[in-house]
Design an enzyme around this catalytic site. Structure first.
Site, PDB file in Angstrom:
ATOM      1  N   ASN A 476       0.805  -1.216   0.000  1.00 35.93           N
ATOM      2  CA  ASN A 476       0.000   0.000   0.000  1.00 35.93           C
ATOM      3  C   ASN A 476       0.840   1.268   0.000  1.00 35.93           C
ATOM      4  O   ASN A 476       1.691   1.443   0.877  1.00 35.93           O
ATOM      5  CB  ASN A 476      -0.897   0.003   1.249  1.00 35.93           C
ATOM      6  N   GLU A 477       0.586   2.140  -0.941  1.00 40.87           N
ATOM      7  CA  GLU A 477       1.150   3.507  -0.969  1.00 40.87           C
ATOM      8  C   GLU A 477       2.668   3.514  -0.804  1.00 40.87           C
ATOM      9  O   GLU A 477       3.215   4.342  -0.086  1.00 40.87           O
ATOM     10  CB  GLU A 477       0.477   4.377   0.112  1.00 40.87           C
ATOM     11  N   LEU A 478       3.343   2.584  -1.466  1.00 35.48           N
ATOM     12  CA  LEU A 478       4.793   2.499  -1.296  1.00 35.48           C
ATOM     13  C   LEU A 478       5.501   3.489  -2.211  1.00 35.48           C
ATOM     14  O   LEU A 478       6.377   4.224  -1.781  1.00 35.48           O
ATOM     15  CB  LEU A 478       5.256   1.063  -1.579  1.00 35.48           C
TER      16      LEU A 478
END
Ligand code: NAG
Ligand code: NAG
Ligand code: NAG
Ligand code: NAG
Ligand code: NAG
Ligand code: NAG
Length: 928
Positions: A476-478
């Site tokens: 997620n959202e890396l």
């Protein structure tokens, strides 16, 4: 209690795939004791699968963990060790081999069998299996005992190992317990901004003791991969090719020499469509693999909801010995579809059609582009063993009722259970799936990577046969959050951290993924600018684009949050991308939900209990007396209501609290509506925008969050409003808040063009028609997955000096068309209202709502003015999905609203307590 019985059924169902010659002891059927070395006085019955908190609650050692501030009061459980000890197991003495098969241990364990140490485990997401044959020989009391260590303590200790990886301050998002990134456990167990931190422990998945005769096996996992001949994960499959079905069975024990795999593919009527032996069978290291081809056209394709049938087939695999006797049988329900996440460069042909250059980022089902409509799924309960198939079915019914076709299963919870994919297969919900990493960077030491590799291989193989599986993302959202934060905080060290990111999310995960599935696309990060190039001479072919962007080109998907409350409806603040996978704003749950968890004296905005259940912005640690962040979150909701809506000020404090909660939901609903409409219009603009998944589908407790569905299944306003703007054909207004330019568009996500009739009428709040004429087209055609501009004008020109506070535009569209893969023509309608002034300053009048109850429906009528956000409300104890809610009514208009009862503990009495309100009643009159 339901929890237990459903699991027993599930366990039995999974046993069905095991041949009779085994003895498989389901450890869910034996007696367990739960005790703690830290608390000698606690010894209670335990269960499998379960978690410590649930078992302590059942034994009444603790109360409801979700009640009031119990999150904080129960931290002692997370800081302690807990031991599950079985009663003596009834096992055979003469088996050829005996195995422990543990489908999920949460998380740090030391396992003893027959009083001997068997193993230690450290990954919640792996299936563990141990050959314990040697222990059984000299064992009087075959007892299994699993001692769970404290995850928060072990996370801290792992962090403290000399040489351990660290990151610049502020890169790792800290919720409550620290150091979650060092351990392979559900990341939101350590707290998140929409949930509590319990860090539970326990045997959270089914567990078995398997005893095998000689030359026999137990199948512990099965991969089925179905793809078009020549298909490759990163390119559009050729839909004229035959299908390939690749099956691969992971087993324990030993197979006789010369085995063969017979297969049948049958449909629901039991008829075999195809049968034979798998070709190219290979066998090594407990894995038997073979494949067959299925002629194009021999099977019906599987489609997501709204695009065709959810055709499923049964695949039966019989592993037979050289005399054709079945050794073991495996059954999987399968579907034939291709689902492709297209990140290829925009072609000249697309540019000629008006698409901006750059990269694609959208999904294609069976070769067709489609508009993805949906939301983000979080763990539906803080304790997974409490999630039953029935609860998920109710939630997924709401997904379907809400006109959604895709869920992004967010990546810092747990890999979804098979029964969740099964439901999605049946209902036609695409599940974008992710590996469980998020809002942090992760270590890359050898042990960590090896641990992840086991997890990835097990999970990819376990779920690949489900046609609802749509995609894999690394975490997620890396790319958009984590890497960018490193770049800002420590630019000199960015190359090292980027290389580490690629070590995990490309070099480790990709070869495993590509080695197991040709049918599913992958990206290292949920939000990404996509790949830049592919090099097939490498086992890891991807080179990511990151910020190598060309001016004027559009790449990737978008993730956007903005807590500046002044920006509601400012379209210039929304990201222009190919697909929106996250956006949102939090709101309060209803009074009915609060009452499940909070005592009545605490039901006010600023009570400690209500405040401390607001975890946005993140608490940033386990300190429970820090109200500072909670007050920011509460303030964002409060100020948004004050700026945009008439402010509730009721004498009765409970009625006032309820009205305020509702107003925060109205803000949330409008906030999402503007964005969903904006993204859908993008399907007709150069960005060729093809997806809108808002944050977040559902709640895991009763608290202020971004959810559209509250913990018990009750819909917030947004779930109804999203249902409305996710209709196939919509009409909506787009206003430039800087210069008052106004556009009106009709938008369709049907796969063939439609002809539509449009009606635009201005009213004042008392319901009188205004004499405003606009030069709008009334008969328009809208192309496939496209939009047509009906009006371009300026609001000031249109209103000609009229006061915007007393002007409202009603827009109606009615279109003839057909759904994808359907020959029948149907009528699609949509009504939308545009209010040029903020509702806080509008001339709201009492719409004189009247409610009548019919048999199976309610009728609402506005008798004296325009009703904004008409809201049918019902008491706690029941959960209903109304056909429509949160809608507007013109004066004199009446609407019949049907409903489905999802659960009811009131014995039907909820019906007598249904009420109706509009914005006017919510804020400007007394009563609920
Ligand atoms: C607690 O659990 C950890 C990890 O399994 C283990 O190393 C430790 O010995 C346990 N302590 C006790 C008192 O059981
Ligand atoms: C873990 O470490 C943090 C500091 O990083 C500390 O505040 C906390 O008390 C520690 N937790 C435990 C359970 O030891
Ligand atoms: C699969 O088989 C089960 C019985 O074993 C049957 O109930 C079900 O309808 C079948 N489903 C399909 C899709 O063939
Ligand atoms: C078996 O392997 C051969 C050689 O690699 C290949 O040509 C053939 O297509 C395979 N058969 C199936 C059914 O996959
Ligand atoms: C093995 O048995 C299956 C049915 O059980 C049959 O269809 C097949 O022809 C048999 N194969 C051989 C080689 O006897
Ligand atoms: C378990 O699930 C039920 C809903 O089925 C819910 O009411 C209950 O609060 C949950 N318990 C916990 C401890 O999460």
């Amino acid at each position: 209690m339901l929890r237990r019985s459903t699991q027993a059924v599930l366990a039995a169902a999974s046993l069905a795939s095991v041949a009779v010659s085994h003895q498989v002891l389901d450890l869910g059927t034996v007696d367990w004791t739960l005790a703690s070395p830290n608390f000698s006085h606690i010894s209670v019955p335990g269960k499998v699968p379960s978690q410590v908190h649930l078992d302590l609650q059942d034994a009444q050692v603790i109360g409801d963990p979700l009640h009031a501030l119990n999150e904080f009061n129960l931290r002692w459980i997370a800081y302690s060790n807990w031991t599950y000890t079985s009663s003596p197991l009834a096992l055979q003495k003469n088996a050829s081999s005996t195995w422990l098969v543990l489908n999920g241990l949460d998380t740090f364990t030391s396992i003893e069998f027959c009083g001997q140490h068997v193993a230690a485990t450290n990954n919640q997401f792996r299936q563990y299996y141990f050959d314990v044959s040697a222990f059984l020989g000299f064992c009087d009391r075959p007892v299994l005992s699993i001692n769970f260590g404290s995850a928060p303590i072990i996370a801290n200790a792992t962090r403290a190992i000399p040489g351990q990886e660290t990151w610049p301050f502020g890169v790792q998002q800290l919720y409550e317990f620290p150091n979650r990134e060092y351990i392979r456990k559900e990341q939101s167990d350590f707290g998140w901004d929409w949930g509590p931190a319990f860090a539970p422990a326990g045997i959270w998945q089914p567990a078995y003791v398997v005893q095998l005769p000689p030359q026999n096996v137990y199948v512990r996992n099965t991969l089925v991969d179905i793809y078009r001949e020549g298909q490759y994960n990163f390119y559009a499959p050729d839909q004229t090719k035959d299908w390939v079905l690749n099956a691969s069975v992971d087993y324990l024990g030993s197979l006789p020499l010369g085995v063969n795999v017979q297969y049948t593919i049958s449909d629901a009527s039991g008829e075999n469509l195809q049968a034979g032996s798998l070709s190219n069978v290979t066998s090594e290291d407990g894995r038997l693999t073979g494949s067959t081809s299925v002629r194009d056209g021999a099977v019906e394709p599987w489609w997501p909801v709204g695009m065709g049938q959810q055709q499923l087939y049964n695949l039966t695999l019989n592993i037979v010995d050289s005399s054709n006797t079945t050794v073991v049988t495996v059954k999987k329900r399968i579907g034939f579809r291709t689902i492709f996440n297209n990140q290829t460069p925009i072609s000249q042909e697309q540019i000629d059609l008006g698409v901006a250059p750059g990269g694609n980022w959208h999904f294609e089902i069976n070769g067709h582009e489609f508009y993805a409509k949906g939301s983000n799924f979080i763990p539906p309960d803080v304790f997974w063993p409490n999630v039953t198939e029935q609860r998920l079915r109710q939630l997924f019914d709401s997904v379907i009722d809400g006109n959604q076709n895709m869920l992004r299963v967010w990546s810092s919870g747990a890999y979804s259970p098979d029964f969740m994919y099964d439901l999605a297969d049946e209902m036609g919900i695409l599940l974008w799936s992710e590996f469980e990493f998020g809002c942090a960077l992760y270590p890359v030491n050898e042990k960590f990577l090896e641990n992840v590799a086991h997890e990835v291989e097990y999970q990819v193989r376990r779920v690949n046969h489900h046609p609802s599986l749509a995609y894999w993302a690394g975490g997620n959202e890396l790319e958009n959050l984590e890497l960018q934060t490193v770049y800002k905080k420590a630019p000199d060290e960015y190359p090292r951290y980027l290389a580490e990111y690629e070590t995990l999310f490309l070099d480790t995960i990709v070869p495993i993924l590509l080695g197991n599935t040709k049918s599913i696309s992958y990206s290292p990060s949920s939000t990404t600018n996509g790949w830049q190039s592919l090099d097939f001479s490498k086992s890891q072919p991807i080179t990511q684009r990151y910020e190598n962007l060309t001016a004027g080109a559009i790449y990737g998907n978008t993730d956007s949050y903005n807590y500046n409350i002044t920006q509601l409806g400012n379209l210039s603040r929304y990201p222009v991308g190919r697909f929106a996978n996250e956006f949102g704003y939090h709101s309060m749950p209803s009074l009915q939900s609060w009452q499940q968890a909070v005592a009545s004296e605490d039901l006010s905005f600023n009570s400690s209990v209500v405040m401390l259940r607001d975890h946005h912005p993140p608490a940033g640690g386990v300190n429970t007396s820090n109200f500072y962040n909670a007050s920011i979150g509460q303030g964002q909701m409060t100020m948004a209501v004050q700026k945009w809506y008439p402010v509730p000020d009721k004498t009765d404090s409970l009625a006032n609290f309820s009205a305020w909660c509702h107003s925060t939901q109205l803000f949330q609903a409008e906030f999402y509506k503007f964005q969903i409409e904006f993204y859908r219009r993008g399907s007709a603009l150069p960005e060729r925008q093809l997806g809108s998944l808002y944050w977040q589908l559902e709640d895991q407790w009763q608290a202020p969050t971004w959810a559209g569905i509250e913990y018990d299944g009750r819909w917030k306003v947004i779930h109804y409003v999203a249902k409305d703007v996710f209709k196939p054909v919509i009409i909506s207004a787009y206003r430039n808040v800087t210069n008052n330019d106004l556009e009106i568009w009709a938008i369709s996500d049907l796969w063939s063009s439609i002809s539509a009739t449009v009606n635009l009428t201005w009213y004042d709040w008392s319901g009188n028609k205004l004499n405003i004429s606009m030069d709008a087209t009334t008969n328009v055609s809208v192309g496939a997955i496209n939009g047509t501009k009906i009006l371009v004008s300026n609001l000031d020109t249109i209103l000609q000096g009229r006061d915007a506070v007393n002007a409202l535009l009603r827009m109606d569209v009615s279109a003839q068309g057909s759904r994808p893969n359907s020959n029948s023509t149907q009528t699609f309608t949509h009504t939308n209202w545009f209010h040029p002034a903020p509702l806080s300053s509008s001339n709201l009048t009492d719409p004189g709502l009247e409610l009548s109850k019919n048999n199976g429906s309610f009728t609402v009528k506005a008798t004296s003015g325009v009703a904004a956000f008409v809201w049918l409300d019902y008491p706690g104890g029941a959960v209903l999905n109304f056909e429509d809610n949160g809608f507007w009514l013109a004066k004199g208009e009446e609407k019949e609203v049907g409903y489905k009862v999802k659960s009811d503990t009131t014995g039907g009495r909820w019906k007598d307590a249904v009420t109706v309100r509009s914005l006017w009643n919510n804020a400007l009159s007394e009563g609920y």
